[in-house]
Scaffold this motif. Structure first.
Motif, PDB file in Angstrom:
ATOM      1  N   UNK A 165      -0.950   2.063   1.048  1.00 43.27           N
ATOM      2  CA  UNK A 165      -1.419   0.842   1.711  1.00 43.27           C
ATOM      3  C   UNK A 165      -0.336  -0.233   1.739  1.00 43.27           C
ATOM      4  N   UNK A 166       0.447  -0.328   0.683  1.00 38.72           N
ATOM      5  CA  UNK A 166       1.541  -1.303   0.629  1.00 38.72           C
ATOM      6  C   UNK A 166       2.867  -0.545   0.611  1.00 38.72           C
ATOM      7  N   UNK A 167       3.120   0.170   1.694  1.00 41.23           N
ATOM      8  CA  UNK A 167       4.277   1.059   1.791  1.00 41.23           C
ATOM      9  C   UNK A 167       5.598   0.353   1.523  1.00 41.23           C
ATOM     10  N   UNK A 168       5.794  -0.813   2.102  1.00 38.46           N
ATOM     11  CA  UNK A 168       7.082  -1.484   1.965  1.00 38.46           C
ATOM     12  C   UNK A 168       7.357  -1.879   0.515  1.00 38.46           C
ATOM     13  N   UNK A 169       6.326  -2.313  -0.179  1.00 36.07           N
ATOM     14  CA  UNK A 169       6.493  -2.661  -1.595  1.00 36.07           C
ATOM     15  C   UNK A 169       6.800  -1.413  -2.418  1.00 36.07           C
ATOM     16  N   UNK A 170       6.091  -0.319  -2.141  1.00 33.11           N
ATOM     17  CA  UNK A 170       6.352   0.941  -2.839  1.00 33.11           C
ATOM     18  C   UNK A 170       7.769   1.416  -2.546  1.00 33.11           C
ATOM     19  N   UNK A 203       2.281   2.420   9.829  1.00 32.30           N
ATOM     20  CA  UNK A 203       2.435   1.332   8.865  1.00 32.30           C
ATOM     21  C   UNK A 203       2.352   1.775   7.414  1.00 32.30           C
ATOM     22  N   UNK A 204       1.874   3.002   7.168  1.00 37.29           N
ATOM     23  CA  UNK A 204       1.628   3.416   5.786  1.00 37.29           C
ATOM     24  C   UNK A 204       2.424   4.624   5.311  1.00 37.29           C
ATOM     25  N   UNK A 205       2.915   5.461   6.192  1.00 37.05           N
ATOM     26  CA  UNK A 205       3.540   6.690   5.712  1.00 37.05           C
ATOM     27  C   UNK A 205       4.972   6.483   5.240  1.00 37.05           C
ATOM     28  N   UNK A 206       5.322   7.251   4.238  1.00 35.76           N
ATOM     29  CA  UNK A 206       6.623   7.178   3.587  1.00 35.76           C
ATOM     30  C   UNK A 206       7.001   8.586   3.152  1.00 35.76           C
ATOM     31  N   UNK A 207       8.187   9.017   3.510  1.00 35.54           N
ATOM     32  CA  UNK A 207       8.636  10.365   3.141  1.00 35.54           C
ATOM     33  C   UNK A 207       9.494  10.292   1.888  1.00 35.54           C
TER      34      UNK A 207
END
Length: 89
Positions: free
Chosen positions: A20-25, A68-72
């Motif tokens: 949900x908070x991809x950029x922070x993660x 907006x949420x996915x991160x590899x």
């Protein structure tokens, strides 16, 4: 971890998660030395190349949410030999 089907083998090219908070993660992981990638930061229907189709924000809400949420995360064979905070990866 990824699910493996019997008698099949995966190449483990990408391991993509949703947060949900991809950029922070992503910032946190970078500070920990973990490189991540956002392959599609913009939903396909919002990319300039498809502007002639006339789609607008909200037309494909699931695609927009994913963008907006996915991160590899890193995924390659050598990872099994690496350690993180005392745990075998």
């Amino acid at each position: 971890m990824p699910y493996t089907v019997k008698n099949c083998c995966h190449v483990y090219h990408q391991y993509t998660i949703a947060a949900k908070d991809r950029d922070r993660l992503q910032s946190y992981l970078k500070a920990q030395g973990v490189h991540t990638t956002v392959y599609y930061p913009l939903a396909l229907h919002m990319q300039p190349v498809f502007s002639n189709l006339g789609y607008k924000p909200g037309d494909f809400p699931h695609s927009e949410q994913a963008a907006n949420q996915v991160l590899s995360l890193p995924m390659f064979p050598e990872l099994k030999g690496m350690k993180s905070k005392g745990q075998q990866l």
